[in-house]
Motif scaffolding. Sequence first.
Motif, PDB file in Angstrom:
ATOM      1  N   ILE A 197      88.774   9.185  35.345  1.00 30.29           N
ATOM      2  CA  ILE A 197      89.376   9.116  36.686  1.00 30.29           C
ATOM      3  C   ILE A 197      90.298  10.324  36.855  1.00 30.29           C
ATOM      4  O   ILE A 197      91.235  10.522  36.082  1.00 30.29           O
TER       5      ILE A 197
ATOM      6  N   GLY B  89      98.975  -4.948  37.949  1.00 31.14           N
ATOM      7  CA  GLY B  89      99.640  -5.881  38.851  1.00 31.14           C
ATOM      8  C   GLY B  89     100.955  -6.373  38.290  1.00 31.14           C
ATOM      9  O   GLY B  89     101.159  -6.377  37.078  1.00 31.14           O
TER      10      GLY B  89
ATOM     11  N   GLN C 115      92.445  -1.531  35.122  1.00 27.86           N
ATOM     12  CA  GLN C 115      92.619  -2.993  35.077  1.00 27.86           C
ATOM     13  C   GLN C 115      93.335  -3.491  36.333  1.00 27.86           C
ATOM     14  O   GLN C 115      93.924  -4.552  36.319  1.00 27.86           O
TER      15      GLN C 115
ATOM     16  N   GLY D 251      98.600   7.185  29.151  1.00 27.64           N
ATOM     17  CA  GLY D 251      99.870   7.042  28.437  1.00 27.64           C
ATOM     18  C   GLY D 251      99.755   6.191  27.182  1.00 27.64           C
ATOM     19  O   GLY D 251     100.756   5.973  26.493  1.00 27.64           O
TER      20      GLY D 251
ATOM     21  N   PHE E 121      83.290   7.206  32.897  1.00 26.35           N
ATOM     22  CA  PHE E 121      83.969   8.097  33.845  1.00 26.35           C
ATOM     23  C   PHE E 121      85.368   8.475  33.384  1.00 26.35           C
ATOM     24  O   PHE E 121      86.040   7.685  32.716  1.00 26.35           O
TER      25      PHE E 121
ATOM     26  N   ARG F 194     112.377  -6.502  34.704  1.00 29.90           N
ATOM     27  CA  ARG F 194     111.534  -5.953  33.627  1.00 29.90           C
ATOM     28  C   ARG F 194     112.374  -5.511  32.435  1.00 29.90           C
ATOM     29  O   ARG F 194     112.011  -5.750  31.291  1.00 29.90           O
TER      30      ARG F 194
END
Length: 341
Positions: free
Chosen positions: A177, A127, A124, A51, A175, A222
């Motif tokens: 994913i 979290g 990353q 994104g 790679f 948020r």
Amino acid sequence: MQVQKDFSLKKYNTFGIAAIAKYYSTFFNQDELRSIIENSKNITTKMILGGGSNILFTQNYDGLVLKNEISGMSIINEDKNYVYVKAGGGVKWHNLVMFCVNQNLGGLENLSLIPGNVGASPMQNIGAYGVEIKDVFYELEAFHLKEKEVQKFSADDCRFGYRDSVFKNKYKDQFAILNVTYRLRKDPDFNISYGALHAELERMKIAHLTVKAISDAVISIRTSKLPDPAVIGNAGSFFKNPVVSSHKLYEIHRLHDYEEKNVPFYKLDEEHFKIPAGWLIEKCGWKGYKKDDAGCYEKQALVLVNYGKASGKEIYDLSEEIKISVREKFGIDLEREVNIL
Ligand code: FAD
Ligand code: EPU
């Protein structure tokens, strides 16, 4: 799939930087990815794009950008306590969270509304509010761009750390994913240890905790604190929160005469403390700063923003000035979280 030339990435990165990719293509499955790679052997520099919410383009990209559009999410297995949900790398992260929340499956609710796609979530070890994907991760499949083979990675293989994994280090740029499987709890085990989350649940007068209530509270925090990239360009926290020793924490109190209660920190163990980089940056006077269209967000100093036409270089230069001032005032070296290209 067609490879396009001189493709504008402005709409494909949440900073809204008008960088140009020399070559660009999308892939909807592993076979398409393989065929694009086989047909573009002459292009040695390649990157996978999700994104675009954790990237800063400081220049045009002189290679092939491969946008992961692998879709699909479903429950693939379950046992007594868990349900296993597998999602394609191109699925929007928040759609996966809502898929789980709506079925009352526990584990991802604290990670509601994080921008970006499933494929980048292990990069990353995303979290927020006391949870990281490592807590819910089961396995992933990734395509080796040179060997052209699919490999499975367990949580141990991924070597997750704070905003870190093997894909940011040893296997950087090696790679793509393809998909990720998460292990969700049938009987949710709520984590409301994060102060701001606890406070928001109280403010919302939630008497009975549910996966949905936690998700709603996280969304509410948020949206009140973080800029919406559709309105103001940004990539979330620009730096990681630094980990300091007890001695350094003491020095900050002593040298800067801050009362202990006024220095926010999170104790990791007797010797290690995490200090919010946003606090350090605010104390250096940057919060709300704006130079042309590059700025430091007025409600969250850890977020650098593009008010319109800033270049990636201008945002990067501002981050360098911030780094220098935090080093001079506190003797702490901030590490960038955003991927710089
Ligand atoms: P991209 O930005 O497209 O890519 C990021 C990196 O991963 C690049 O190096 C790219 O090459 C690589 N990559 C992407 N997809 C793949 C793939 N399939 N295979 C291999 N490599 C790949 N992050 C948090 O952890 N916690 C937060 O609370 C948080 N809040 C945010 C709030 C805002 C407003 C914004 C804008 C960002 C926030 N972020 C947060 C950062 C960001 O949302 C995450 O890092 C997210 O996982 C990035 O996903 P993406 O698909 O946009 O990745
Ligand atoms: N603070 C300030 N001034 C500021 C901002 C923060 O003093 O301008 C202090 C306050 O004391 C506040 C504390 O920092 O209580 C923590 O702030 P916040 O809860 O906003 O979290 P953060 O540490 O700034 C981290 C993550 C975010 C994640 C939130 C919630 C990092 C680098 N950032 O931010 O992740 O959403 O916690 O868990 O760890 C991201 O990675 O892009 C991201 C947004």
